[in-house]
Design a protein around this motif. Structure first.
Motif, PDB file in Angstrom:
ATOM      1  N   GLY A  98      25.904   5.944 -18.283  1.00 55.49           N
ATOM      2  CA  GLY A  98      26.694   6.173 -17.076  1.00 55.49           C
ATOM      3  C   GLY A  98      27.550   7.419 -17.172  1.00 55.49           C
ATOM      4  N   SER A  99      28.064   7.693 -18.370  1.00 53.29           N
ATOM      5  CA  SER A  99      28.875   8.899 -18.568  1.00 53.29           C
ATOM      6  C   SER A  99      28.039  10.156 -18.395  1.00 53.29           C
ATOM      7  CB  SER A  99      29.516   8.876 -19.956  1.00 53.29           C
ATOM      8  OG  SER A  99      30.384   7.770 -20.107  1.00 53.29           O
ATOM      9  N   LEU A 100      26.818  10.129 -18.906  1.00 51.62           N
ATOM     10  CA  LEU A 100      25.935  11.285 -18.752  1.00 51.62           C
ATOM     11  C   LEU A 100      25.640  11.554 -17.279  1.00 51.62           C
ATOM     12  CD1 LEU A 100      23.333  10.608 -21.606  1.00 51.62           C
ATOM     13  CD2 LEU A 100      25.263  12.194 -21.655  1.00 51.62           C
ATOM     14  N   ALA A 101      25.336  10.497 -16.542  1.00 58.21           N
ATOM     15  CA  ALA A 101      25.063  10.663 -15.116  1.00 58.21           C
ATOM     16  C   ALA A 101      26.293  11.186 -14.380  1.00 58.21           C
ATOM     17  CB  ALA A 101      24.604   9.334 -14.516  1.00 58.21           C
ATOM     18  N   SER A 102      27.467  10.724 -14.793  1.00 58.88           N
ATOM     19  CA  SER A 102      28.698  11.170 -14.162  1.00 58.88           C
ATOM     20  C   SER A 102      28.957  12.646 -14.437  1.00 58.88           C
ATOM     21  CB  SER A 102      29.872  10.325 -14.657  1.00 58.88           C
ATOM     22  OG  SER A 102      31.093  10.785 -14.118  1.00 58.88           O
ATOM     23  N   VAL A 103      28.738  13.060 -15.686  1.00 58.40           N
ATOM     24  CA  VAL A 103      28.937  14.472 -16.033  1.00 58.40           C
ATOM     25  C   VAL A 103      27.957  15.348 -15.263  1.00 58.40           C
ATOM     26  CG1 VAL A 103      28.749  16.179 -17.885  1.00 58.40           C
ATOM     27  CG2 VAL A 103      29.911  14.001 -18.306  1.00 58.40           C
ATOM     28  N   GLU A 104      26.701  14.924 -15.206  1.00 59.05           N
ATOM     29  CA  GLU A 104      25.699  15.695 -14.480  1.00 59.05           C
ATOM     30  C   GLU A 104      26.093  15.847 -13.013  1.00 59.05           C
ATOM     31  OE1 GLU A 104      21.048  15.443 -14.840  1.00 59.05           O
ATOM     32  OE2 GLU A 104      21.700  14.027 -13.312  1.00 59.05           O
ATOM     33  N   MET A 105      26.544  14.767 -12.402  1.00 55.04           N
ATOM     34  CA  MET A 105      26.936  14.828 -10.994  1.00 55.04           C
ATOM     35  C   MET A 105      28.171  15.687 -10.809  1.00 55.04           C
ATOM     36  SD  MET A 105      27.485  11.682  -8.309  1.00 55.04           S
ATOM     37  CE  MET A 105      25.798  11.154  -8.622  1.00 55.04           C
ATOM     38  N   GLU A 106      29.097  15.631 -11.758  1.00 53.28           N
ATOM     39  CA  GLU A 106      30.305  16.450 -11.662  1.00 53.28           C
ATOM     40  C   GLU A 106      29.961  17.927 -11.751  1.00 53.28           C
ATOM     41  OE1 GLU A 106      34.808  16.741 -13.599  1.00 53.28           O
ATOM     42  OE2 GLU A 106      33.311  15.434 -14.516  1.00 53.28           O
ATOM     43  N   THR A 115      19.117  12.676 -18.931  1.00 57.13           N
ATOM     44  CA  THR A 115      19.419  12.151 -17.610  1.00 57.13           C
ATOM     45  C   THR A 115      18.140  12.052 -16.795  1.00 57.13           C
ATOM     46  OG1 THR A 115      20.043  14.423 -17.049  1.00 57.13           O
ATOM     47  CG2 THR A 115      21.811  12.877 -17.493  1.00 57.13           C
ATOM     48  N   GLY A 116      18.137  11.105 -15.865  1.00 56.59           N
ATOM     49  CA  GLY A 116      16.917  10.864 -15.112  1.00 56.59           C
ATOM     50  C   GLY A 116      17.084  10.949 -13.614  1.00 56.59           C
ATOM     51  N   ARG A 117      18.232  11.452 -13.149  1.00 62.18           N
ATOM     52  CA  ARG A 117      18.483  11.509 -11.716  1.00 62.18           C
ATOM     53  C   ARG A 117      17.670  12.600 -11.042  1.00 62.18           C
ATOM     54  NH1 ARG A 117      21.884  13.811  -8.152  1.00 62.18           N
ATOM     55  NH2 ARG A 117      22.712  15.210  -9.726  1.00 62.18           N
ATOM     56  N   LEU A 169      14.129   3.430 -11.777  1.00 66.17           N
ATOM     57  CA  LEU A 169      13.479   3.997 -12.956  1.00 66.17           C
ATOM     58  C   LEU A 169      13.818   5.482 -13.103  1.00 66.17           C
ATOM     59  CD1 LEU A 169       9.942   2.356 -12.745  1.00 66.17           C
ATOM     60  CD2 LEU A 169      11.915   1.630 -14.103  1.00 66.17           C
ATOM     61  N   ASP A 170      14.426   5.819 -14.236  1.00 65.87           N
ATOM     62  CA  ASP A 170      14.723   7.209 -14.542  1.00 65.87           C
ATOM     63  C   ASP A 170      13.493   7.909 -15.110  1.00 65.87           C
ATOM     64  OD1 ASP A 170      17.320   7.023 -13.713  1.00 65.87           O
ATOM     65  OD2 ASP A 170      18.156   6.732 -15.718  1.00 65.87           O
ATOM     66  N   VAL A 171      13.474   9.220 -14.957  1.00 67.55           N
ATOM     67  CA  VAL A 171      12.474  10.046 -15.643  1.00 67.55           C
ATOM     68  C   VAL A 171      13.231  10.974 -16.578  1.00 67.55           C
ATOM     69  CG1 VAL A 171      10.707  11.815 -15.408  1.00 67.55           C
ATOM     70  CG2 VAL A 171      10.777   9.933 -13.786  1.00 67.55           C
ATOM     71  N   ASN A 172      13.232  10.640 -17.846  1.00 68.95           N
ATOM     72  CA  ASN A 172      13.820  11.505 -18.858  1.00 68.95           C
ATOM     73  C   ASN A 172      12.760  11.755 -19.935  1.00 68.95           C
ATOM     74  OD1 ASN A 172      13.825   9.198 -20.573  1.00 68.95           O
ATOM     75  ND2 ASN A 172      15.887   8.638 -19.887  1.00 68.95           N
ATOM     76  N   GLU A 173      13.200  12.234 -21.096  1.00 68.03           N
ATOM     77  CA  GLU A 173      12.230  12.602 -22.138  1.00 68.03           C
ATOM     78  C   GLU A 173      11.447  11.403 -22.653  1.00 68.03           C
ATOM     79  OE1 GLU A 173      11.181  16.472 -23.579  1.00 68.03           O
ATOM     80  OE2 GLU A 173      12.833  15.821 -22.282  1.00 68.03           O
TER      81      GLU A 173
END
Length: 660
Positions: free
Chosen positions: A50-58, A91-93, A357-361
């Motif tokens: 959740g923190s990664l997604a938040s940082v990416e969105m920020e 991240t998978g967003r 479903l995320d798409v990450n590595e």
């Protein structure tokens, strides 16, 4: 992980230039911890994810608020991504570019806090950058555990910028035959050095742009946002410790691998299938079928190399003279794997699960890609042009969807073509030069459970430019912006509709377009019909009415003339003669389907009138008419390509691969 820089190729006798870019570097998939995150606290994994997604969105929010160009600020044609020190996307967003070229050219141990790296060179991007207007900034994240700061992750942003030089405004010359015509190429460089901008590099880039002020502002916004994101991510390491966070990174990646193996791969039976689709023109040669072919093989669990899908591109056409090529074969196709993987989510049990479903590595171990030798649309040789590579990578989304549809009895969406670049340029009413570029969407394909969506965009969160903004800034009026009636392919579940946009010029200018699907259409599947094609008409119903080619750099438009743009509709899914007549009536009321198409495409005999809200249908007459139409039509292939295919195929209406 660091990779040794690839060596420059030696000059051949008699040559005075280097014949190609750096050889692709191999970046093997690995893990940060010995147990690949198996011992990570599952609650903490959720917190970290959740923190990664938040940082990416920020980061993306900061770029959107502080950038200057309409393409970045208003159209939102940019992406952020977070990667670990093994260069794996966490991240998978949304999709992102790659960190691989930075790690290839700059050892991680030599990076310092405040460094910002930059590149846009297509042939030195390891496949992560498709054309030169996509500028990419990368910021390393540091953590100090007592032995000095060490790189532990990366924050990256890349986006489509208004102009980076080249032969035409917007840096996308539709008739280019060389990458040198497309703009300034910058291999991986250091753009900020320990927090200090490298002014000489910035000046070179802005000097080569027709829009230097907006380019400088956009780059400043992206660099500052990524530096902020790196600080936020560093705080995560400070809070929990490097070992704990990296164990969570491994767990995030492994969870994706296991989820896709269990919920997605299991839906594809063991076997092999082949299908192909085409780009229709390259801006240089006459329109023709530029083939992109996929042979899909699903391996069994006991396969010596593991349970996976193999995507083999053998049979893809030679590289084009014009700019529709894409450098897909670098780094084992890792960018293409993540680009194509969202198509596989359509196999999820429900649409709601698909969205989760995320798409990450984590999808990388489940997909093997096999590329043809150098010299094809997906393996072009330097300096082949690439600015319209969307024709190829968008088509590949559809080819993968189609070949999977053959394997799963059609339980995949019909085709879509949801991105094309249009624009106008010239001098505004005060005599100042301007450039307006817009990325318009189109309709998505019908699905086995629902109609397609109208006017979507393949880039997440992107949008058309607001009419109020463009009218206040550029010398034209937007007289109409709505849905293009009848553009969606007929089907049991109809294809989504494209845009219809009318622009009236207030001053002489030039229109430009980088678009495909103006001859070929978005295909329908399992009885569904193809959607309508892309079309631009200048001065419709006027004395100078003319159709503009889909690849155009400088079509003149006089003051007072209207530019009518109609984007593609998605293909239909299933037999339109079994569509619920009530839904057809609803579509007519909503002006998505015309009364004429209701009868011709769906066999629905309407009654009443739109004018007095009495529109309905005659059930008995509809049943009889549908029975007559169904009995008279010939056997249909699994895919329907629309009327344009015959124009380019020599008269054939279907390809050999279109039958099950």
């Amino acid at each position: 992980m660091t990779a040794a820089p690839a060596t420059e190729p030696a000059l051949e006798p008699g040559r005075t230039t280097i014949p190609s870019a750096k050889a692709p570097t191999q970046f093997p998939f690995g893990s940060l911890t010995g147990d690949a995150g198996a011992s990570a606290d599952p609650v903490l994994v959720e917190i970290v994810q959740g923190s990664l997604a938040s940082v990416e969105m920020e980061v993306e929010t900061a770029i959107g608020r502080t950038s200057r160009s309409p393409m970045i600020r208003d159209a939102h044609d940019f992406r952020a991504g977070i990667h670990d020190r093994l260069l794996r996307k966490l991240t998978g967003r949304s999709y992102s570019a790659l960190v691989h070229p930075i790690a290839r050219d700059f050892p991680l141990e030599e990076m310092r806090p405040g460094d910002v790296f930059f590149h846009n060179d297509v042939y030195e991007s390891e496949g992560g950058i498709g054309h030169l207007p996509d500028l990419c900034v990368t910021v390393p994240v540091f953590h100090d555990a007592g032995n000095g700061p060490e790189v532990v992750a990366f924050v990256q942003a890349f986006g489509h910028h208004d102009d980076i030089g080249g032969a035409v405004p917007g840096s996308m010359p539709s008739h280019a035959t060389s990458v040198f015509e497309e703009g300034l190429m910058v291999p991986p460089i250091k753009l900020w050095d320990q927090g200090v901008p490298v002014r000489s590099a910035l000046r070179i880039m802005t000097r080569n742009s027709r829009m230097p002020e907006s380019l400088a502002a956009d780059l400043d916004a992206e660099c500052s946002a990524c530096l902020m994101g790196a600080q936020r991510l560093g705080e995560l390491f400070d809070r929990y410790g490097r070992d704990v966070v990296e164990s969570c990174f491994d767990a995030i990646i492994d969870r994706t691998t296991q989820t896709y193996r269990r919920e997605i791969l299991s839906k594809i039976p063991v076997g092999s299938w082949v299908w192909e689709d085409y780009a229709e023109h390259d801006g240089v040669d006459e329109p023709q079928l530029h083939t992109q072919r996929i042979t899909l093989t699903r391996t069994p669990a006991e396969d010596p190399d593991g349970e996976r899908i193999i995507i083999d591109f053998a049979g893809t056409s030679p590289q084009a003279k014009g700019p529709i090529n894409h450098c897909g074969d670098y780094s084992d196709g890792v960018f293409l794997k993540k680009w194509l993987a969202p198509i596989l989510r359509n196999l999820a049990d429900t649409p709601e699960r698909m969205a989760e479903l995320d798409v990450n590595e984590g999808i990388i171990p489940l997909i093997e890609m096999r590329f043809p030798p150098k010299g094809t649309l997906l393996t072009p040789e330097f300096p082949a042009p690439t600015n319209a590579r969307t024709f190829v990578i968008l088509r590949l989304l559809g080819v993968l969807s189609g070949v999977v549809a053959k394997a799963v009895d059609g339980r995949m969406p019909a085709d879509q073509e949801t991105i094309r670049y249009t624009g106008v340029y010239g001098d505004d009413l005060e005599g100042r030069p301007y450039l307006m570029r817009e990325v318009l969407g189109g309709g998505s394909g019908g699905r086995y459970y629902a109609d397609g969506e109208d006017t979507i965009h393949v880039v997440p969160d992107s949008r058309n430019l607001p009419s109020e903004f463009t009218e206040s800034r550029f010398p034209f009026l937007v007289e109409k912006l709505g849905l293009a009636m009848d553009s969606g392919g007929a089907g049991q579940f109809r294809g989504g509709l494209g845009y219809e946009k009318h622009i009236r010029m207030l001053k002489d200018g030039h229109f430009m377009s980088i678009a495909d699907r103006s001859i070929l259409a978005c295909w329908g599947v399992k009885g569904g019909q193809a959607g309508r094609s892309f079309e631009v008409v200048i001065d419709p119903d006027g004395p100078n009415e003319r159709i503009v080619e889909a690849l155009a750099d400088d079509e003149p438009v006089k003051a007072g003339e209207v530019i009518r743009i109609r984007t593609t509709g998605g293909g239909g899914w299933g037999d339109p003669l079994v569509r619920d007549p009530e839904m057809v009536v609803r579509d007519v009321v909503w002006r998505k389907v015309s009364p004429e198409a209701a009868l011709a495409d769906y066999g629905v005999v309407l009654t009443g009138s739109l004018d007095d809200d009495s529109l309905g249908f005659d059930a008995d007459a509809t049943e009889r008419h549908r029975a007559e139409v169904g009995a008279a039509r010939p056997e249909q292939a699994f895919f329907h390509r629309g009327p344009g295919y015959a124009q380019l195929s020599g008269g054939a209406t279907v390809a050999d691969v279109d039958w099950l």
